[in-house]
Scaffold this motif. Structure first.
Motif, short mmCIF file in Angstrom:
data_model
loop_
_atom_site.label_atom_id
_atom_site.label_comp_id
_atom_site.label_asym_id
_atom_site.label_seq_id
_atom_site.Cartn_x
_atom_site.Cartn_y
_atom_site.Cartn_z
N LEU A 65 39.78 23.36 6.39
CA LEU A 65 39.67 22.87 7.76
C LEU A 65 38.22 22.61 8.14
CD1 LEU A 65 42.23 25.26 9.47
CD2 LEU A 65 42.60 22.93 8.64
N HIS A 66 38.05 21.63 9.01
CA HIS A 66 36.72 21.26 9.51
C HIS A 66 36.62 21.32 11.02
CE1 HIS A 66 37.25 19.25 5.60
NE2 HIS A 66 36.03 19.70 5.41
N THR A 67 37.79 21.36 11.70
CA THR A 67 37.80 21.37 13.16
C THR A 67 38.86 22.33 13.69
OG1 THR A 67 39.47 19.63 13.44
CG2 THR A 67 37.16 18.90 13.21
N VAL A 68 38.68 22.74 14.92
CA VAL A 68 39.68 23.58 15.59
C VAL A 68 40.99 22.81 15.70
CG1 VAL A 68 40.27 24.68 17.78
CG2 VAL A 68 37.96 24.90 16.86
N GLU A 69 40.90 21.53 15.98
CA GLU A 69 42.11 20.72 16.15
C GLU A 69 42.97 20.71 14.88
OE1 GLU A 69 39.17 19.84 19.12
OE2 GLU A 69 39.00 19.67 16.94
N GLU A 70 42.37 20.82 13.72
CA GLU A 70 43.12 20.87 12.47
C GLU A 70 43.81 22.23 12.29
OE1 GLU A 70 40.59 18.12 9.35
OE2 GLU A 70 39.78 20.11 9.87
N SER A 71 43.24 23.27 12.87
CA SER A 71 43.80 24.61 12.70
C SER A 71 45.20 24.74 13.26
CB SER A 71 42.92 25.66 13.41
OG SER A 71 41.68 25.77 12.79
N THR B 47 30.20 23.04 7.31
CA THR B 47 30.72 23.61 8.55
C THR B 47 29.71 24.58 9.12
OG1 THR B 47 32.94 23.53 7.57
CG2 THR B 47 32.68 24.84 9.58
N ALA C 225 31.14 26.61 14.66
CA ALA C 225 32.41 25.89 14.49
C ALA C 225 33.36 26.71 13.62
CB ALA C 225 32.18 24.52 13.87
N GLN D 34 35.13 29.31 15.66
CA GLN D 34 36.17 28.72 16.50
C GLN D 34 37.40 28.35 15.68
OE1 GLN D 34 34.05 25.50 18.35
NE2 GLN D 34 33.24 26.80 19.97
N ILE D 35 37.18 27.79 14.50
CA ILE D 35 38.28 27.43 13.60
C ILE D 35 39.05 28.69 13.22
CG2 ILE D 35 38.84 26.57 11.28
CD1 ILE D 35 36.33 24.68 11.65
#
Length: 156
Positions: free
Chosen positions: A94-100, A119, A123, A126-127
């Motif tokens: 994962l690279h973003t919270v939205e992907e989590s 990363t 960030a 947060q992920i």
């Protein structure tokens, strides 16, 4: 922070390129009330193979000592590729919270993989927070998880 999805320690491992991020995430986990099972490595000075540390995380999940694992290497690729060789592992890079959120909700991912070279630490925290507090959608995706566990290397 939302309620924890596990009472077991979070297994955490990195290769030499991920040591600094592993230390920061380990401290973050402990501050957030999680127990941590550190599976190495502890030195950025000596090159080690991410594959070996991914296997340590796989062993923690297989033995039931942890419900979730976090693997960190330079790009994250080798940790994810290695871990996903095992049918009971659902590792996600994962690279973003939205992907989590979909990784947990739809895929019931049990291993978070991060690339230390790509990363930043804030960030990553947060992920990790989103990963550890987002429940899987249960029955809706149970058939998918079962299909994944039955896959073999044979092409169908």
């Amino acid at each position: 922070m939302a309620a924890s999805l596990t009472d077991k320690p979070i297994a955490l491992a990195a290769d030499h390129r991920g040591v600094a991020l592993k230390a920061r995430l380990g401290a973050w986990l402990e501050a957030a009330g999680y127990a941590v099972r550190d599976c190495g490595t502890d030195s950025a000075d000596e090159r080690v193979d991410a594959l070996d540390y991914a296997l340590r995380l796989v062993a923690e999940l297989e033995a039931g000592r942890s419900d979730f694992a976090v693997g960190i290497c330079g790009s994250g690729q080798m940790m994810a590729i290695t871990a996903n060789r095992f049918p009971f592992i659902r590792a996600t890079l994962l690279h973003t919270v939205e992907e989590s959120v979909p990784a947990r909700q739809h895929g019931d991912a049990n291993m978070l993989v991060l690339g230390a070279d790509v990363t930043d630490a804030a960030a990553a925290e947060q992920i990790l927070a989103a990963f550890l507090t987002t429940p899987a959608l249960g029955d809706r995706y149970a058939a998918r998880r079962e299909r994944l566990a039955r896959l073999s290397t044979a092409v169908r």
